[in-house]
Design a protein around this motif. Structure first.
Motif, mmCIF file in Angstrom:
data_model
loop_
_atom_site.group_PDB
_atom_site.id
_atom_site.type_symbol
_atom_site.label_atom_id
_atom_site.label_comp_id
_atom_site.label_asym_id
_atom_site.label_seq_id
_atom_site.Cartn_x
_atom_site.Cartn_y
_atom_site.Cartn_z
ATOM 1 N N LEU A 46 -5.242 -9.130 3.697
ATOM 2 C CA LEU A 46 -4.450 -10.302 3.300
ATOM 3 C C LEU A 46 -3.063 -9.896 2.794
ATOM 4 N N ALA A 47 -3.003 -8.863 1.972
ATOM 5 C CA ALA A 47 -1.728 -8.429 1.417
ATOM 6 C C ALA A 47 -0.796 -7.900 2.502
ATOM 7 N N GLU A 48 -1.324 -7.120 3.424
ATOM 8 C CA GLU A 48 -0.491 -6.586 4.502
ATOM 9 C C GLU A 48 -0.039 -7.692 5.437
ATOM 10 N N LEU A 49 -0.915 -8.645 5.705
ATOM 11 C CA LEU A 49 -0.540 -9.790 6.530
ATOM 12 C C LEU A 49 0.589 -10.578 5.869
ATOM 13 N N ALA A 50 0.456 -10.810 4.563
ATOM 14 C CA ALA A 50 1.503 -11.536 3.832
ATOM 15 C C ALA A 50 2.816 -10.766 3.852
ATOM 16 N N ARG A 51 2.730 -9.458 3.764
ATOM 17 C CA ARG A 51 3.960 -8.651 3.799
ATOM 18 C C ARG A 51 4.639 -8.747 5.152
ATOM 19 N N GLN A 52 3.880 -8.547 6.229
ATOM 20 C CA GLN A 52 4.488 -8.537 7.555
ATOM 21 C C GLN A 52 4.983 -9.917 7.984
ATOM 22 N N ASN B 68 -4.198 -6.855 -8.343
ATOM 23 C CA ASN B 68 -3.067 -6.117 -8.920
ATOM 24 C C ASN B 68 -2.438 -5.149 -7.928
ATOM 25 N N ASP B 69 -3.208 -4.625 -6.996
ATOM 26 C CA ASP B 69 -2.642 -3.697 -6.023
ATOM 27 C C ASP B 69 -1.611 -4.381 -5.136
ATOM 28 N N ALA B 70 -1.830 -5.645 -4.789
ATOM 29 C CA ALA B 70 -0.868 -6.377 -3.969
ATOM 30 C C ALA B 70 0.459 -6.537 -4.701
ATOM 31 N N THR B 71 0.404 -6.799 -5.988
ATOM 32 C CA THR B 71 1.633 -6.917 -6.775
ATOM 33 C C THR B 71 2.392 -5.599 -6.785
ATOM 34 N N ALA B 72 1.668 -4.510 -6.975
ATOM 35 C CA ALA B 72 2.309 -3.199 -7.063
ATOM 36 C C ALA B 72 2.866 -2.737 -5.724
ATOM 37 N N VAL B 73 2.107 -2.954 -4.653
ATOM 38 C CA VAL B 73 2.461 -2.369 -3.358
ATOM 39 C C VAL B 73 3.392 -3.265 -2.556
ATOM 40 N N VAL B 74 3.140 -4.560 -2.533
ATOM 41 C CA VAL B 74 3.826 -5.446 -1.608
ATOM 42 C C VAL B 74 4.929 -6.256 -2.275
ATOM 43 N N LEU B 75 4.690 -6.736 -3.491
ATOM 44 C CA LEU B 75 5.727 -7.523 -4.155
ATOM 45 C C LEU B 75 6.878 -6.645 -4.637
ATOM 46 N N THR B 76 6.594 -5.419 -5.036
ATOM 47 C CA THR B 76 7.628 -4.535 -5.581
ATOM 48 C C THR B 76 8.800 -4.319 -4.618
ATOM 49 N N PRO B 77 8.568 -3.939 -3.345
ATOM 50 C CA PRO B 77 9.717 -3.776 -2.438
ATOM 51 C C PRO B 77 10.495 -5.069 -2.219
ATOM 52 N N ALA B 78 9.799 -6.194 -2.203
ATOM 53 C CA ALA B 78 10.476 -7.474 -2.018
ATOM 54 C C ALA B 78 11.384 -7.787 -3.208
ATOM 55 N N LEU C 211 -0.201 1.872 -20.377
ATOM 56 C CA LEU C 211 0.416 2.872 -21.247
ATOM 57 C C LEU C 211 1.176 3.924 -20.456
ATOM 58 N N SER C 212 0.616 4.378 -19.323
ATOM 59 C CA SER C 212 1.215 5.507 -18.607
ATOM 60 C C SER C 212 1.082 5.334 -17.103
ATOM 61 N N VAL C 213 1.828 6.149 -16.364
ATOM 62 C CA VAL C 213 1.814 6.049 -14.903
ATOM 63 C C VAL C 213 0.508 6.552 -14.304
ATOM 64 N N THR C 214 -0.272 7.307 -15.060
ATOM 65 C CA THR C 214 -1.540 7.822 -14.548
ATOM 66 C C THR C 214 -2.706 6.868 -14.791
ATOM 67 N N GLY C 215 -2.442 5.715 -15.412
ATOM 68 C CA GLY C 215 -3.528 4.860 -15.862
ATOM 69 C C GLY C 215 -4.294 4.145 -14.774
ATOM 70 N N SER C 216 -3.604 3.675 -13.739
ATOM 71 C CA SER C 216 -4.294 2.896 -12.715
ATOM 72 C C SER C 216 -3.761 3.228 -11.342
ATOM 73 N N LEU C 217 -4.578 2.962 -10.334
ATOM 74 C CA LEU C 217 -4.152 3.141 -8.949
ATOM 75 C C LEU C 217 -2.971 2.227 -8.642
ATOM 76 N N ALA C 218 -2.967 1.018 -9.188
ATOM 77 C CA ALA C 218 -1.866 0.083 -8.936
ATOM 78 C C ALA C 218 -0.535 0.656 -9.419
ATOM 79 N N THR C 219 -0.528 1.275 -10.599
ATOM 80 C CA THR C 219 0.709 1.842 -11.125
ATOM 81 C C THR C 219 1.179 3.026 -10.283
ATOM 82 N N MET C 220 0.253 3.848 -9.831
ATOM 83 C CA MET C 220 0.630 4.980 -8.980
ATOM 84 C C MET C 220 1.174 4.485 -7.643
ATOM 85 N N LEU C 221 0.583 3.432 -7.096
ATOM 86 C CA LEU C 221 1.092 2.849 -5.859
ATOM 87 C C LEU C 221 2.464 2.216 -6.083
ATOM 88 N N TRP C 222 2.677 1.676 -7.261
ATOM 89 C CA TRP C 222 3.989 1.134 -7.628
ATOM 90 C C TRP C 222 5.050 2.232 -7.617
#
Length: 415
Positions: free
Chosen positions: A72-78, A117-127, A369-380
């Motif tokens: 869904l997230a990739e479809l929304a991005r493309q 949360n991964d969609a926000t980090a990965v797809v919304l961030t570049p937009a 708290l930190s960049v190592t905390g979640s996969l979403a933050t690392m993807l961000w």
């Protein structure tokens, strides 16, 4: 007491794998570290193959959920849905950086709630980055919004964060029970995150923006995708209310939305599927095996028994301890494996509802708290690097120290 050699080896292998997942030395993919460590423990006989396969199978609902949400997230991005949302925010900011900040925070919150949360980090961030450049705004305050709201809003609904499925597993509360437990803590976490970020960036967002040309209308594919996302969210809410399987429902909804849009457009779905981050699936599978191996050493059982005993005598203090420990450990070892450990603790121990809820809040909110905390933050971070932006771990920590503690305290206090 002498610790068995096998336990020391398992802990060492797991620690090395966790560091590999977080820091990616030599640019080796995250999933390679998790799968490699899981295979090593199995091949050497430290973990029986049948036990490892059973651990992988436990994640069935999580894998289906991830596939559905990633599609869904990739479809929304493309289809340009996220670009349109970011441009909409800039257009309606009417030259005000403060208003743009508020709109980006609102959009990020909604995307997190209904697309994870991964969609926000990965797809919304570049937009958001592209929209800020077009408006000649300093992008960092708005990019930080994408990172922090992705975790702060991630326990509004069960579907807002894959970690929610990991923590609760087969014991997922019904939607009414979930809302009763987490609505006030979620609102508190989101509100405190907004206030601290707004205050921290008050000078940067005071700068006026360049007015943009009139926004282009959303394409037909984007409109269909928005409808698909809305229908998916509604179906998942109904499924959650009926205590149904969220993973299978998400997978079916994502597949149906993709098929409907591509059939309408008479285009192949392969470009969407090729850009899905499939490496997340073996990463999660490997982590399931590693947590099962750690459980075999008895350390999770010891933690579960200790927390259960503490909760019997001091339930309120046990909730604060559980939430705080989960939050801190998530930054040391990432919240995916800590979420798995929290789920194991919840299965092994007879904990009060409040303590289980506190574990989830720590796992979801602590990573701010930190960049190592979640996969979403690392993807961000990866998304930022692709755009040429760089945020150091220290810079994130300086802001995270301000943002995370008050949000965590407010959420735990309102449990």
């Amino acid at each position: 007491m002498q610790i068995p050699t096998t336990s020391l080896i398992i802990w060492t292998v797991t620690a090395v794998a966790t560091c590999g997942v977080i820091f990616r030395p030599w640019r080796i993919p995250e999933y390679a570290w998790a799968l490699g460590a899981a295979a090593l423990l199995t091949v050497t006989g430290l973990l029986p193959l049948s036990t490892a396969m059973a651990a992988v199978a436990e994640g069935g609902d999580v894998y289906l959920f991830l596939i559905g949400m990633m599609v869904l997230a990739e479809l929304a991005r493309q289809e340009g849905l996220f670009d349109w949302l970011a441009a909409y925010a800039v257009q309606h900011a009417k030259g005000s950086g403060r208003r743009l900040f508020d709109l980006v925070f609102l959009v990020g919150t909604l995307v997190t709630i209904f697309l994870s949360n991964d969609a926000t980090a990965v797809v919304l961030t570049p937009a958001v980055y592209a929209a800020c450049n077009a408006a000649r705004a300093n992008p960092l305050p708005y990019l930080f919004v994408c990172a922090f709201v992705a975790n702060a809003a991630s326990f509004v609904l069960p579907i807002s964060n894959p970690a929610n499925l990991v923590v609760f597993g087969d014991h997922m509360p019904s939607l009414p029970e979930w809302l009763r437990q987490f609505t006030l803590p979620s609102l508190a976490a989101i509100g405190m995150t907004y206030l601290v970020l707004r205050l921290a960036h008050r000078r940067q967002i005071a700068q006026p923006l360049v007015a943009l040309a009139e926004q282009q209308p959303l394409s037909e594919g984007g409109r269909l995708c928005a409808i698909g996302v809305g229908v998916t969210g509604s179906v998942l809410l109904v499924t959650s209310a009926m205590n149904g399987p969220l993973g299978l429902t998400t997978f079916c909804a994502g597949a149906a939305t993709l098929a409907a849009i591509r059939l309408r457009q008479r285009r192949s779905p392969l470009p969407i599927l090729r850009h899905v981050s499939w490496g997340v699936l073996p990463l999660v599978a490997g982590l399931f095996v590693l947590v099962e191996a750690v459980a075999h050493t008895g350390v999770i059982r010891i933690a579960a028994d200790a927390l259960e005993a503490f909760a019997r005598t001091s339930p309120g203090e046990a909730s604060w301890l559980a939430g705080g420990a989960a939050a801190l450990l998530s930054n040391l070892a990432n919240n995916l494996p800590i979420g798995l450990v929290a789920g194991s603790v919840g299965q092994m121990a007879d904990l009060p509802t409040q303590t289980r809820a506190a574990l989830l809040i720590g796992v979801d909110l602590g990573p701010n708290l930190s960049v190592t905390g979640s996969l979403a933050t690392m993807l961000w971070l990866v998304a930022l690097r692709r755009e040429g932006e760089h945020v150091s771990a220290l810079a994130f920590l300086r802001l995270g120290i301000l943002v995370m503690p008050p949000a965590l305290l407010a959420a735990l206090w309102l449990l």
